[in-house]
Write an enzyme that holds these catalytic residues in place. Structure first.
Site, PDB file in Angstrom:
ATOM      1  CG  ASP A   1      10.123  -2.760   6.505  1.00  0.00           C
ATOM      2  OD1 ASP A   1      10.786  -2.055   7.287  1.00  0.00           O
ATOM      3  OD2 ASP A   1       9.793  -3.929   6.755  1.00  0.00           O
TER       4      ASP A   1
ATOM      5  CB  CYS B   1      -4.539   1.425  -2.629  1.00  0.00           C
ATOM      6  SG  CYS B   1      -2.780   1.528  -2.307  1.00  0.00           S
TER       7      CYS B   1
ATOM      8  CB  CYS C   1      -2.712   0.849  -6.108  1.00  0.00           C
ATOM      9  SG  CYS C   1      -4.169   0.579  -5.119  1.00  0.00           S
TER      10      CYS C   1
ATOM     11  CB  THR D   1       9.386  -2.941  10.554  1.00  0.00           C
ATOM     12  OG1 THR D   1       9.593  -3.932   9.540  1.00  0.00           O
ATOM     13  CG2 THR D   1      10.068  -3.375  11.839  1.00  0.00           C
TER      14      THR D   1
ATOM     15  CB  CYS E   1      -0.978  -0.017   1.165  1.00  0.00           C
ATOM     16  SG  CYS E   1      -0.227   0.168   2.775  1.00  0.00           S
ATOM     17  CB  THR E   2       0.272   4.791   0.030  1.00  0.00           C
ATOM     18  OG1 THR E   2      -0.491   4.582  -1.160  1.00  0.00           O
ATOM     19  CG2 THR E   2       1.116   6.045  -0.146  1.00  0.00           C
ATOM     20  N   GLY E   3       1.288   3.821   2.702  1.00  0.00           N
ATOM     21  CA  GLY E   3       1.976   4.114   3.959  1.00  0.00           C
ATOM     22  C   GLY E   3       2.485   2.927   4.736  1.00  0.00           C
ATOM     23  CG  ASN E   4       4.199  -1.284   5.274  1.00  0.00           C
ATOM     24  OD1 ASN E   4       5.293  -1.460   5.766  1.00  0.00           O
ATOM     25  ND2 ASN E   4       3.329  -2.263   5.175  1.00  0.00           N
ATOM     26  CB  SER E   5       0.934   2.886   8.921  1.00  0.00           C
ATOM     27  OG  SER E   5      -0.193   3.537   8.366  1.00  0.00           O
ATOM     28  CB  CYS E   6      -3.552   1.233   8.406  1.00  0.00           C
ATOM     29  SG  CYS E   6      -5.169   0.992   9.135  1.00  0.00           S
ATOM     30  NE  ARG E   7      -5.482   1.148   3.324  1.00  0.00           N
ATOM     31  CZ  ARG E   7      -5.506   1.995   2.312  1.00  0.00           C
ATOM     32  NH1 ARG E   7      -6.519   1.992   1.479  1.00  0.00           N
ATOM     33  NH2 ARG E   7      -4.513   2.845   2.124  1.00  0.00           N
ATOM     34  CB  SER E   8      -0.081  -3.221   3.738  1.00  0.00           C
ATOM     35  OG  SER E   8       0.533  -2.189   4.489  1.00  0.00           O
TER      36      SER E   8
ATOM     37  CB  SER F   1       3.136  -5.578   4.636  1.00  0.00           C
ATOM     38  OG  SER F   1       3.589  -5.299   5.943  1.00  0.00           O
TER      39      SER F   1
ATOM     40  CG  ASP G   1      -6.145   4.664   5.012  1.00  0.00           C
ATOM     41  OD1 ASP G   1      -6.199   4.211   6.180  1.00  0.00           O
ATOM     42  OD2 ASP G   1      -5.142   5.242   4.570  1.00  0.00           O
TER      43      ASP G   1
END
Length: 141
Positions: free
Chosen positions: A62, A79, A86, A60, A7-14, A32, A103
């Site tokens: 990444d 995304c 995406c 993490t 995903c974009t931020g790699n902090s939530c959905r992924s 992820s 998101d």
């Protein structure tokens, strides 16, 4: 079997998808990453995942650059909205899939509503990735 979830931020959905898919089968190597990795996990995502018995707190956030030179069986983008871009992955991939989700970190409103969005998206991710695992990935292990 190697699966990369993007995903974009790699902090939530992924991160949630990573946690669920890894929990379905330990034979799968799941990673992820994000095109603009935030460097941290969304605390609400960590909380709603812990309530399912899955601890993603040690994951993490990444950059996709970390994985670009590896070969992958699956690269899956998560995304969601039409206003999101995406990420594209140009490495060696056998199967590219897109399974989009809203998101929840962009939800606005009351605290209760925002929390309900994290639960909704978490449950949608679990359902979609369990279906993918059962109908496709498990058959290739």
């Amino acid at each position: 079997m190697k699966v990369l979830i993007l995903c974009t931020g790699n902090s939530c959905r992924s991160q949630m998808a990573h946690g669920f898919l890894q929990s379905f089968d330990s034979r799968i190597r799941v990673e992820s990453a994000g095109t603009e990795a935030s460097g941290k996990l969304n605390s609400a995502a960590v909380k709603v995942m812990s309530e399912t018995g899955i601890d993603i707190s040690r994951h993490t956030s990444d950059s996709v650059d970390k994985y670009i030179n590896e070969e992958w069986d699956y690269v899956i983008t998560v995304c969601g909205g039409a206003n999101e871009n995406c990420p594209a992955f140009f490495g060696k991939v056998k199967h590219r899939l897109h399974i989009g989700f809203d998101d929840p970190s962009h939800a606005v409103g009351t605290e209760e509503f925002i929390q309900s969005e994290f639960y909704r998206v978490r449950d949608e991710i679990k359902e979609a990735f369990f279906k993918l695992y059962n109908e496709e990935i498990k058959l290739k292990l």
